[in-house]
Write a protein that holds these residues in place. Sequence first.
Motif, PDB file in Angstrom:
ATOM      1  N   ALA A   5      23.231  -6.427-103.775  1.00  0.00           N
ATOM      2  CA  ALA A   5      24.263  -7.145-104.534  1.00  0.00           C
ATOM      3  C   ALA A   5      24.778  -8.348-103.752  1.00  0.00           C
ATOM      4  N   ASN A   6      25.048  -8.167-102.454  1.00  0.00           N
ATOM      5  CA  ASN A   6      25.548  -9.280-101.643  1.00  0.00           C
ATOM      6  C   ASN A   6      24.465 -10.315-101.383  1.00  0.00           C
ATOM      7  N   ARG A   9      24.528 -12.430-104.353  1.00  0.00           N
ATOM      8  CA  ARG A   9      25.686 -13.332-104.347  1.00  0.00           C
ATOM      9  C   ARG A   9      25.424 -14.548-103.470  1.00  0.00           C
ATOM     10  N   LYS A  12      23.096 -16.901-105.409  1.00  0.00           N
ATOM     11  CA  LYS A  12      23.753 -17.544-106.546  1.00  0.00           C
ATOM     12  C   LYS A  12      24.684 -18.668-106.116  1.00  0.00           C
ATOM     13  N   MET A  13      25.276 -18.555-104.922  1.00  0.00           N
ATOM     14  CA  MET A  13      26.227 -19.568-104.445  1.00  0.00           C
ATOM     15  C   MET A  13      25.643 -20.970-104.468  1.00  0.00           C
ATOM     16  N   HIS A  18      26.048 -21.963-110.446  1.00  0.00           N
ATOM     17  CA  HIS A  18      27.169 -21.377-109.716  1.00  0.00           C
ATOM     18  C   HIS A  18      28.490 -21.978-110.166  1.00  0.00           C
ATOM     19  N   ALA A  21      34.660 -20.072-107.150  1.00  0.00           N
ATOM     20  CA  ALA A  21      35.564 -18.935-107.307  1.00  0.00           C
ATOM     21  C   ALA A  21      37.020 -19.371-107.406  1.00  0.00           C
ATOM     22  N   LEU A  75      32.803 -17.883-103.104  1.00  0.00           N
ATOM     23  CA  LEU A  75      33.037 -16.524-103.609  1.00  0.00           C
ATOM     24  C   LEU A  75      34.414 -16.044-103.177  1.00  0.00           C
TER      25      LEU A  75
END
Length: 262
Positions: A5-6, A9, A12-13, A18, A21, A75
């Motif tokens: 998952a990380n 992330r 995706k950044m 993107h 956040a 993020l």
Amino acid sequence: MISKANAARLRKMFSENHEPAMVVGKKRYHPTLPVPFPTTKAPKGLIRARLPLMADGLTHLDTDPRVVAISPYPLAAHYWATGDPEKPEKREHVPHVAIEMRDQTVVFIDYIPLTRQKLEPWIARRTRDLKAHFREQFERDYIVLDERHLWVEPRFSNVKLMWQHKSRVGEPPSLITARAAVRAARLPATIDQIWRNAGSPRLGFRWEGEASAIELRQANPIFTAVMQLAMRGELRLDLGQPLSMSSVVRRIEHDDNGFRPF
């Protein structure tokens, strides 16, 4: 080991889709003087820096050929704040930027003025907590930069000068010829030597209907070409000395990927 998952992330950044956040409002709605900063290294081509110091930091990143991508407000990190060791609290923090290097190294960065760090000593504790969080959750580094890193002279004046010469849409075609002349030059050599060996070219403009062009004496296509090629990582300049026509241009002899906070 970083979780799937990380890892997703992180990928995706720096992707085209993107979404930051955090959204920084315009000046009249925000107390810290946001600064719009155009850069081709960010997916949307523009970063709204939260404060002028952050814009100074972006100038360093935008001119550094080792930095290939910048993700603004990448993020929301949910980390453990250890102000009270007996009762750690879960808190949220959005770093100012994440950067990706040529070797795919990723670094998270915040820009915090030195005066604020001195007035608010809890920032040092938060920095330690965030360093631990990003290392544990993402296997990546987190750093805080301030004036002591960004305003070192003559480097800071040099990177601002280089940034003024960035390639832009609509630049004169003569710069293509100038870059070719620099690439073909025998190096090391000073910018002035390269310019003279290329025939001392100048930039100029001609009004519609006018027979002759007006020379722009302050604009030197070879100087601009050298700045652009240095920002692309094709040439090396000594940023420890003020940049001028006397600056020595060298070819890159080895690939330096390591990110250092200036």
